[in-house]
Design a protein around this motif. Sequence first.
Motif, PDB file in Angstrom:
ATOM      1  N   ASP A  62       0.851  -1.192   0.000  1.00 38.09           N
ATOM      2  CA  ASP A  62       0.000   0.000   0.000  1.00 38.09           C
ATOM      3  C   ASP A  62       0.889   1.245   0.000  1.00 38.09           C
ATOM      4  O   ASP A  62       1.546   1.548   0.999  1.00 38.09           O
ATOM      5  CB  ASP A  62      -0.902  -0.032   1.230  1.00 38.09           C
ATOM      6  N   SER A  63       0.900   1.973  -1.107  1.00 39.45           N
ATOM      7  CA  SER A  63       1.778   3.148  -1.224  1.00 39.45           C
ATOM      8  C   SER A  63       1.390   4.254  -0.244  1.00 39.45           C
ATOM      9  O   SER A  63       2.247   5.034   0.166  1.00 39.45           O
ATOM     10  CB  SER A  63       1.807   3.664  -2.659  1.00 39.45           C
ATOM     11  N   SER A  64       0.123   4.303   0.168  1.00 39.68           N
ATOM     12  CA  SER A  64      -0.262   5.341   1.136  1.00 39.68           C
ATOM     13  C   SER A  64       0.417   5.093   2.480  1.00 39.68           C
ATOM     14  O   SER A  64       0.784   6.040   3.175  1.00 39.68           O
ATOM     15  CB  SER A  64      -1.785   5.410   1.302  1.00 39.68           C
ATOM     16  N   LYS A  65       0.629   3.829   2.822  1.00 43.16           N
ATOM     17  CA  LYS A  65       1.337   3.522   4.069  1.00 43.16           C
ATOM     18  C   LYS A  65       2.802   3.941   3.963  1.00 43.16           C
ATOM     19  O   LYS A  65       3.389   4.427   4.923  1.00 43.16           O
ATOM     20  CB  LYS A  65       1.229   2.037   4.400  1.00 43.16           C
ATOM     21  N   GLN A  66       3.385   3.764   2.789  1.00 46.79           N
ATOM     22  CA  GLN A  66       4.776   4.161   2.587  1.00 46.79           C
ATOM     23  C   GLN A  66       4.897   5.683   2.647  1.00 46.79           C
ATOM     24  O   GLN A  66       5.852   6.216   3.201  1.00 46.79           O
ATOM     25  CB  GLN A  66       5.287   3.600   1.256  1.00 46.79           C
ATOM     26  N   LEU A  67       3.923   6.384   2.089  1.00 45.39           N
ATOM     27  CA  LEU A  67       3.932   7.847   2.158  1.00 45.39           C
ATOM     28  C   LEU A  67       3.819   8.314   3.609  1.00 45.39           C
ATOM     29  O   LEU A  67       4.530   9.231   4.027  1.00 45.39           O
ATOM     30  CB  LEU A  67       2.793   8.421   1.314  1.00 45.39           C
ATOM     31  N   ASN A  68       2.966   7.666   4.382  1.00 44.12           N
ATOM     32  CA  ASN A  68       2.853   8.001   5.808  1.00 44.12           C
ATOM     33  C   ASN A  68       4.159   7.735   6.536  1.00 44.12           C
ATOM     34  O   ASN A  68       4.554   8.501   7.418  1.00 44.12           O
ATOM     35  CB  ASN A  68       1.712   7.221   6.463  1.00 44.12           C
ATOM     36  N   LYS A  69       4.845   6.645   6.158  1.00 49.22           N
ATOM     37  CA  LYS A  69       6.145   6.327   6.762  1.00 49.22           C
ATOM     38  C   LYS A  69       7.157   7.421   6.439  1.00 49.22           C
ATOM     39  O   LYS A  69       7.970   7.802   7.290  1.00 49.22           O
ATOM     40  CB  LYS A  69       6.629   4.960   6.248  1.00 49.22           C
ATOM     41  N   LEU A  70       7.105   7.944   5.220  1.00 49.10           N
ATOM     42  CA  LEU A  70       7.998   9.027   4.827  1.00 49.10           C
ATOM     43  C   LEU A  70       7.767  10.258   5.703  1.00 49.10           C
ATOM     44  O   LEU A  70       8.722  10.893   6.153  1.00 49.10           O
ATOM     45  CB  LEU A  70       7.817   9.363   3.347  1.00 49.10           C
ATOM     46  N   MET A  71       6.523  10.580   5.969  1.00 50.20           N
ATOM     47  CA  MET A  71       6.211  11.731   6.819  1.00 50.20           C
ATOM     48  C   MET A  71       6.694  11.492   8.252  1.00 50.20           C
ATOM     49  O   MET A  71       7.196  12.411   8.900  1.00 50.20           O
ATOM     50  CB  MET A  71       4.703  12.013   6.817  1.00 50.20           C
ATOM     51  N   GLU A  72       6.565  10.258   8.728  1.00 52.37           N
ATOM     52  CA  GLU A  72       7.072   9.912  10.062  1.00 52.37           C
ATOM     53  C   GLU A  72       8.585  10.121  10.129  1.00 52.37           C
ATOM     54  O   GLU A  72       9.097  10.704  11.094  1.00 52.37           O
ATOM     55  CB  GLU A  72       6.730   8.457  10.357  1.00 52.37           C
ATOM     56  N   GLU A  73       9.278   9.662   9.109  1.00 51.81           N
ATOM     57  CA  GLU A  73      10.736   9.820   9.069  1.00 51.81           C
ATOM     58  C   GLU A  73      11.131  11.292   8.948  1.00 51.81           C
ATOM     59  O   GLU A  73      12.131  11.717   9.526  1.00 51.81           O
ATOM     60  CB  GLU A  73      11.342   9.006   7.925  1.00 51.81           C
ATOM     61  N   LEU A  74      10.349  12.074   8.230  1.00 50.93           N
ATOM     62  CA  LEU A  74      10.611  13.508   8.127  1.00 50.93           C
ATOM     63  C   LEU A  74      10.494  14.161   9.501  1.00 50.93           C
ATOM     64  O   LEU A  74      11.315  15.014   9.864  1.00 50.93           O
ATOM     65  CB  LEU A  74       9.646  14.169   7.138  1.00 50.93           C
ATOM     66  N   GLY A  75       9.509  13.741  10.278  1.00 47.14           N
ATOM     67  CA  GLY A  75       9.364  14.245  11.638  1.00 47.14           C
ATOM     68  C   GLY A  75      10.578  13.903  12.490  1.00 47.14           C
ATOM     69  O   GLY A  75      11.051  14.728  13.281  1.00 47.14           O
ATOM     70  N   GLU A  76      11.097  12.686  12.320  1.00 47.13           N
ATOM     71  CA  GLU A  76      12.289  12.285  13.063  1.00 47.13           C
ATOM     72  C   GLU A  76      13.506  13.101  12.623  1.00 47.13           C
ATOM     73  O   GLU A  76      14.355  13.455  13.452  1.00 47.13           O
ATOM     74  CB  GLU A  76      12.543  10.788  12.894  1.00 47.13           C
ATOM     75  N   LEU A  77      13.587  13.411  11.337  1.00 48.41           N
ATOM     76  CA  LEU A  77      14.668  14.269  10.844  1.00 48.41           C
ATOM     77  C   LEU A  77      14.579  15.650  11.489  1.00 48.41           C
ATOM     78  O   LEU A  77      15.589  16.189  11.961  1.00 48.41           O
ATOM     79  CB  LEU A  77      14.607  14.395   9.325  1.00 48.41           C
ATOM     80  N   ALA A  78      13.383  16.210  11.532  1.00 47.99           N
ATOM     81  CA  ALA A  78      13.197  17.523  12.151  1.00 47.99           C
ATOM     82  C   ALA A  78      13.582  17.490  13.623  1.00 47.99           C
ATOM     83  O   ALA A  78      14.237  18.412  14.127  1.00 47.99           O
ATOM     84  CB  ALA A  78      11.747  17.984  11.984  1.00 47.99           C
ATOM     85  N   GLU A  79      13.209  16.428  14.301  1.00 52.30           N
ATOM     86  CA  GLU A  79      13.571  16.291  15.718  1.00 52.30           C
ATOM     87  C   GLU A  79      15.092  16.243  15.882  1.00 52.30           C
ATOM     88  O   GLU A  79      15.658  16.934  16.734  1.00 52.30           O
ATOM     89  CB  GLU A  79      12.943  15.033  16.296  1.00 52.30           C
ATOM     90  N   GLY A  80      15.748  15.434  15.059  1.00 55.72           N
ATOM     91  CA  GLY A  80      17.204  15.348  15.126  1.00 55.72           C
ATOM     92  C   GLY A  80      17.862  16.672  14.823  1.00 55.72           C
ATOM     93  O   GLY A  80      18.825  17.076  15.491  1.00 55.72           O
ATOM     94  N   TYR A  81      17.337  17.373  13.837  1.00 48.45           N
ATOM     95  CA  TYR A  81      17.883  18.685  13.465  1.00 48.45           C
ATOM     96  C   TYR A  81      17.704  19.680  14.612  1.00 48.45           C
ATOM     97  O   TYR A  81      18.639  20.381  14.987  1.00 48.45           O
ATOM     98  CB  TYR A  81      17.193  19.190  12.200  1.00 48.45           C
ATOM     99  N   ASN A  82      16.491  19.727  15.152  1.00 43.41           N
ATOM    100  CA  ASN A  82      16.195  20.686  16.218  1.00 43.41           C
ATOM    101  C   ASN A  82      16.993  20.422  17.491  1.00 43.41           C
ATOM    102  O   ASN A  82      17.275  21.338  18.252  1.00 43.41           O
ATOM    103  CB  ASN A  82      14.696  20.686  16.530  1.00 43.41           C
ATOM    104  N   LYS A  83      17.368  19.165  17.708  1.00 43.16           N
ATOM    105  CA  LYS A  83      18.144  18.806  18.892  1.00 43.16           C
ATOM    106  C   LYS A  83      19.637  18.718  18.592  1.00 43.16           C
ATOM    107  O   LYS A  83      20.417  18.302  19.439  1.00 43.16           O
ATOM    108  CB  LYS A  83      17.645  17.479  19.456  1.00 43.16           C
ATOM    109  N   ASN A  84      20.007  19.102  17.361  1.00 47.48           N
ATOM    110  CA  ASN A  84      21.406  19.065  16.935  1.00 47.48           C
ATOM    111  C   ASN A  84      22.018  17.679  17.151  1.00 47.48           C
ATOM    112  O   ASN A  84      23.151  17.539  17.609  1.00 47.48           O
ATOM    113  CB  ASN A  84      22.220  20.143  17.658  1.00 47.48           C
ATOM    114  N   ASN A  85      21.237  16.633  16.813  1.00 51.98           N
ATOM    115  CA  ASN A  85      21.646  15.242  16.990  1.00 51.98           C
ATOM    116  C   ASN A  85      22.040  14.682  15.627  1.00 51.98           C
ATOM    117  O   ASN A  85      21.193  14.215  14.863  1.00 51.98           O
ATOM    118  CB  ASN A  85      20.505  14.442  17.617  1.00 51.98           C
ATOM    119  N   ASN A  86      23.327  14.744  15.321  1.00 51.18           N
ATOM    120  CA  ASN A  86      23.819  14.347  14.005  1.00 51.18           C
ATOM    121  C   ASN A  86      23.534  12.871  13.696  1.00 51.18           C
ATOM    122  O   ASN A  86      23.208  12.531  12.560  1.00 51.18           O
ATOM    123  CB  ASN A  86      25.320  14.636  13.891  1.00 51.18           C
TER     124      ASN A  86
END
Length: 103
Positions: free
Chosen positions: A21-45
């Motif tokens: 289901d590609s919609s599930k993969q798209l949702n996973k991408l958004m989840e990973e984007l959120g994790e990227l933002a969290e890492g960026y905001n916390k300066n966690n390389n």
Amino acid sequence: MNDLIKGVQKWSTERKLSNGDSSKQLNKLMEELGELAEGYNKNNNDKIIDSMGDMTVVMIILCQQLGIDFEGCLQEAYDTIHHRKGKTVNGVFIKESDLNETN
């Protein structure tokens, strides 16, 4: 890079994700984007690196599910931007045509 893409595609096929289901993969991408933002905001390389890799894997699988060539997408984007003119304003590149619209 092509070997890495093929490796991810093989991995996803073995786990029955390639036709999922590609919609599930798209949702996973958004989840990973959120994790990227969290890492960026916390300066966690480490979190940034992990999230970037995970997002790439998810995009490869999403392309596979949609019948789109991931490397072709990257090539098309590069072909579009590599001659683009414009300027960087406050750390963001503004293409020339958008600069002209604001004048």
